[in-house]
Design an enzyme around this catalytic site. Structure first.
Site, short mmCIF file in Angstrom:
data_model
loop_
_atom_site.label_atom_id
_atom_site.label_comp_id
_atom_site.label_asym_id
_atom_site.label_seq_id
_atom_site.Cartn_x
_atom_site.Cartn_y
_atom_site.Cartn_z
N ASP A 12 -4.63 0.98 -2.37
CA ASP A 12 -5.62 1.18 -1.31
C ASP A 12 -5.84 2.65 -0.98
O ASP A 12 -6.10 3.01 0.17
CB ASP A 12 -5.23 0.42 -0.02
CG ASP A 12 -4.94 -1.04 -0.30
OD1 ASP A 12 -5.71 -1.64 -1.06
OD2 ASP A 12 -3.93 -1.56 0.21
N GLU A 13 -5.72 3.51 -1.98
CA GLU A 13 -5.90 4.94 -1.73
C GLU A 13 -7.38 5.35 -1.79
O GLU A 13 -7.71 6.51 -1.54
CB GLU A 13 -5.13 5.78 -2.76
CG GLU A 13 -3.62 5.56 -2.80
CD GLU A 13 -3.23 4.46 -3.79
OE1 GLU A 13 -4.15 3.78 -4.31
OE2 GLU A 13 -2.02 4.27 -4.01
N LYS A 15 -9.35 4.43 -4.70
CA LYS A 15 -9.59 4.69 -6.13
C LYS A 15 -11.00 4.27 -6.58
O LYS A 15 -11.60 4.91 -7.42
CB LYS A 15 -8.56 3.94 -7.00
CG LYS A 15 -7.13 4.38 -6.77
CD LYS A 15 -6.17 3.57 -7.60
CE LYS A 15 -6.00 2.15 -7.15
NZ LYS A 15 -5.38 1.93 -5.84
N LYS A 17 -13.88 4.27 -5.05
CA LYS A 17 -14.92 5.27 -4.72
C LYS A 17 -14.88 6.43 -5.71
O LYS A 17 -15.90 6.91 -6.18
CB LYS A 17 -14.65 5.76 -3.29
CG LYS A 17 -15.45 6.93 -2.84
CD LYS A 17 -14.86 7.41 -1.51
CE LYS A 17 -15.32 8.82 -1.21
NZ LYS A 17 -16.69 8.88 -0.75
N GLY A 39 -8.72 -4.73 -4.79
CA GLY A 39 -9.99 -4.82 -4.07
C GLY A 39 -10.53 -3.41 -3.96
O GLY A 39 -9.96 -2.59 -3.25
N HIS A 40 -11.56 -3.11 -4.72
CA HIS A 40 -12.11 -1.76 -4.71
C HIS A 40 -13.43 -1.76 -3.95
O HIS A 40 -14.39 -2.41 -4.35
CB HIS A 40 -12.26 -1.25 -6.16
CG HIS A 40 -10.93 -1.05 -6.82
ND1 HIS A 40 -10.76 -0.99 -8.18
CD2 HIS A 40 -9.70 -0.89 -6.29
CE1 HIS A 40 -9.47 -0.81 -8.45
NE2 HIS A 40 -8.81 -0.74 -7.32
N GLN A 224 -3.86 -1.00 -7.69
CA GLN A 224 -2.61 -0.84 -6.92
C GLN A 224 -2.12 0.62 -6.99
O GLN A 224 -2.96 1.50 -7.09
CB GLN A 224 -1.52 -1.80 -7.41
CG GLN A 224 -1.81 -3.28 -7.15
CD GLN A 224 -2.67 -3.92 -8.21
OE1 GLN A 224 -2.44 -3.74 -9.39
NE2 GLN A 224 -3.66 -4.67 -7.80
N THR A 239 4.15 -5.18 -7.49
CA THR A 239 3.30 -6.10 -8.24
C THR A 239 3.92 -6.27 -9.63
O THR A 239 4.94 -5.66 -9.93
CB THR A 239 1.83 -5.60 -8.25
OG1 THR A 239 1.02 -6.66 -8.75
CG2 THR A 239 1.64 -4.34 -9.08
N ILE A 303 -3.93 -6.93 7.71
CA ILE A 303 -3.82 -5.60 8.31
C ILE A 303 -2.89 -4.76 7.46
O ILE A 303 -1.83 -5.23 7.03
CB ILE A 303 -3.27 -5.72 9.76
CG1 ILE A 303 -4.39 -6.21 10.67
CG2 ILE A 303 -2.69 -4.40 10.25
CD1 ILE A 303 -3.97 -6.34 12.12
N LYS A 330 -9.68 10.08 2.67
CA LYS A 330 -9.66 9.73 4.10
C LYS A 330 -9.15 10.85 5.00
O LYS A 330 -8.55 10.59 6.05
CB LYS A 330 -8.86 8.44 4.30
CG LYS A 330 -9.58 7.22 3.73
CD LYS A 330 -9.01 5.93 4.26
CE LYS A 330 -10.06 4.93 4.63
NZ LYS A 330 -9.55 3.66 5.10
N ASP A 332 -10.93 12.63 6.77
CA ASP A 332 -11.74 12.56 8.00
C ASP A 332 -11.07 11.71 9.10
O ASP A 332 -11.27 11.96 10.28
CB ASP A 332 -13.13 11.98 7.70
CG ASP A 332 -13.05 10.66 6.95
OD1 ASP A 332 -12.31 10.59 5.95
OD2 ASP A 332 -13.68 9.67 7.39
N GLY A 407 -15.32 10.58 3.72
CA GLY A 407 -16.15 9.47 4.22
C GLY A 407 -16.33 8.46 3.11
O GLY A 407 -15.96 8.71 1.97
P1 IMP Z 1 0.72 -9.36 -6.11
O1 IMP Z 1 0.20 -8.21 -6.90
O2 IMP Z 1 -0.36 -10.24 -5.57
O3 IMP Z 1 1.79 -10.12 -6.84
O4 IMP Z 1 1.45 -8.76 -4.80
C1 IMP Z 1 2.61 -7.97 -4.88
C2 IMP Z 1 2.58 -6.84 -3.86
O5 IMP Z 1 1.58 -5.90 -4.24
C3 IMP Z 1 2.25 -7.28 -2.45
O6 IMP Z 1 2.95 -6.43 -1.54
C4 IMP Z 1 0.76 -6.98 -2.33
O7 IMP Z 1 0.36 -6.77 -0.99
C5 IMP Z 1 0.67 -5.71 -3.15
N1 IMP Z 1 -0.67 -5.51 -3.73
C6 IMP Z 1 -1.21 -6.15 -4.79
N2 IMP Z 1 -2.44 -5.68 -5.04
C7 IMP Z 1 -2.67 -4.72 -4.14
C8 IMP Z 1 -3.78 -3.82 -3.91
O8 IMP Z 1 -4.79 -3.82 -4.62
N3 IMP Z 1 -3.63 -2.95 -2.88
C9 IMP Z 1 -2.50 -2.90 -2.12
N4 IMP Z 1 -1.46 -3.70 -2.30
C10 IMP Z 1 -1.54 -4.60 -3.30
#
Ligand code: IMP
Length: 416
Positions: A12-13, A15, A17, A39-40, A224, A239, A303, A330, A332, A407
């Site tokens: 969630d850094e 990437k 964007k 989730g990008h 990730q 992960t 959250i 981020k 800003d 931004g």
């Molecule tokens: P999994 O990848 O669904 O098996 O989850 C393993 C860990 O990685 C959990 O702590 C998730 O919240 C974290 N995680 C997996 N995908 C993401 C991501 O895209 N962003 C942030 N954390 C992630």
């Protein structure tokens, strides 16, 4: 030129964007690991797009996007994502998008297993995204996984499912008290998904090697972050793939170290799910960062836990991934505070450390902070305080910060 975008923290850094921005200069944009746990989020002309599996380069018509064999693919989700793009007038052709024939398939029982485990096993919960990522990689290493190319033949699907479900259905019935997965229905669904995705299936490995020989520009898009890496992350709260540099060669078959290894780091830290987080804030400031930074997971809506920038951890990420430049995102968000903190060293068992190492037990790490005046940005101009803050990070990491994101939109970037 080969470049890689690697999350240098817990994901969630921002990437997506940056990938979207750099895609404009690249012939290929390639996902190499993970799956739809990612989730990008992209904002283009004030319109929001959220992608999970398709590379963030897809909003750039000139780059060819590949999903390489290191990515675990839920074909149903991929088809839904293609439909989502179509409903936004983006129709990826097979010239724009290629999907590895060799990528492992996430089936409905992987998702079920992931969710069952997480709901039953409270004490050892990882806090996964529940998308079946771990169980699918497990089948891969057990040499039982269905691959995308298998979806083209009904018999192969059925035989492989029979082999796998022999064990899995015992688990479902006896351990989790759930229903059996019906093989016929699963076979039929997977076959239908294969038919829809067939035009995109290709040998991404050979294609990438040819592109590299022709000196085309290739951009790898990590999902990730390094601290969630199965090998280098905060195990077991990780992960099941390798977002770090090693994952690129393993996940694509292009045996080259990228020229630019770009670490994406947020100006503070966030984490979703369980697991250690040395600089986590449990007070009002943490809540403020969460609120102002809109820190909700793009995949699960959870959250995100928030805390100050952690340099000993970031140094470790840069080390294990050979990161040679940083993009800080981020920035800003921090100007809403009067002062901000940066963790620059740990005290561990009465000794000082400027870099995390694997002998450390997370629960005994004491972060030590330096306080800075909040960085201000005016009309894309950085204040002296902001410049001092960035210089300090660069000196500590011994790595230049090349771009600062201020931004959500494509143009909200300051080049340095
Ligand atoms: P999994 O990848 O669904 O098996 O989850 C393993 C860990 O990685 C959990 O702590 C998730 O919240 C974290 N995680 C997996 N995908 C993401 C991501 O895209 N962003 C942030 N954390 C992630």
């Amino acid at each position: 030129m080969i470049s890689a975008i690697i999350g240098a923290q817990w994901g969630d850094e921002g990437k997506g964007k940056i990938t979207d921005f750099l895609a404009q200069k690249n012939d290929y944009v390639v996902r190499y690991q993970g799956g739809n746990n990612a989730g990008h989020t992209l904002y283009i002309n004030q319109k929001k797009y959220v992608l999970h599996l398709i590379p963030s380069g897809i909003l750039n018509p000139n780059a060819r996007c590949l999903i390489a064999q290191g990515v675990v693919i839920n074909p149903k989700v991929l088809i839904e994502e293609l439909d989502y793009l179509k409903s936004n007038d983006i129709v990826p052709t097979s010239a724009q998008l290629g999907i590895s024939l060799q990528a492992p398939v996430i089936t409905s029982y992987h998702v079920l297993l992931d969710q069952m485990r997480e709901s039953k096993n409270d004490k050892q919960k990882i806090g996964t995204t529940g998308k079946g990522i771990g169980p699918c990689y497990e089948d891969l290493t057990a040499r039982k996984a269905l691959l995308m190319k298998d979806l083209l033949d009904k018999n192969t699907i059925q035989k492989k499912l029979e082999n796998i479900l022999l064990e899995k259905n015992v688990l479902f019935k006896n351990l989790y008290g759930s229903n059996f997965v019906a093989i016929e229905e699963e076979t039929e669904n997977l076959y239908q998904y294969g038919q829809i995705l067939k035009p995109y299936l290709c040998d991404t490995l050979t294609e990438l090697n040819i592109a590299s020989k022709k000196k085309q520009n290739i951009l790898f898009e990590g999902a990730q972050g390094v601290l969630l890496d199965i090998n280098f992350g905060s195990y077991p709260y990780v992960t099941s793939s390798s977002p770090s540099l090693g994952g690129i060669i393993n996940g694509t078959g292009l045996a080259k170290i990228p020229d630019n290894v770009i670490g994406i780091a947020k100006a503070y830290c966030t984490r979703v799910g369980e697991g250690p987080f040395p600089t986590e804030l449990f007070d009002e400031t943490g809540k403020e960062i969460q609120r102002i930074g809109n820190e909700f997971g793009a995949t699960t809506g959870r959250i995100r836990r928030c805390g100050w920038l952690d340099l000993p951890m970031l140094k470790y990420s840069c080390m294990v991934s050979g990161i040679n430049q940083i993009i800080l995102t981020k920035l800003d968000i921090l100007h809403h505070f009067s002062e901000i903190k940066v963790c620059y060293k740990y005290i561990y068992k009465n000794q000082e450390y400027s870099c995390f190492n694997q002998s450390m037990n997370f629960s005994e790490i004491e972060p030590v902070y330096k306080t800075f005046k909040a960085p201000q940005i005016n009309n894309k101009e950085l204040s002296d305080d902001a410049k001092a803050y960035l210089s300090y990070i660069e000196e500590e990491l011994e790595i230049p910060i090349k771009i600062v994101a201020i931004g959500p939109e494509r143009e909200d970037l300051i080049m340095r």
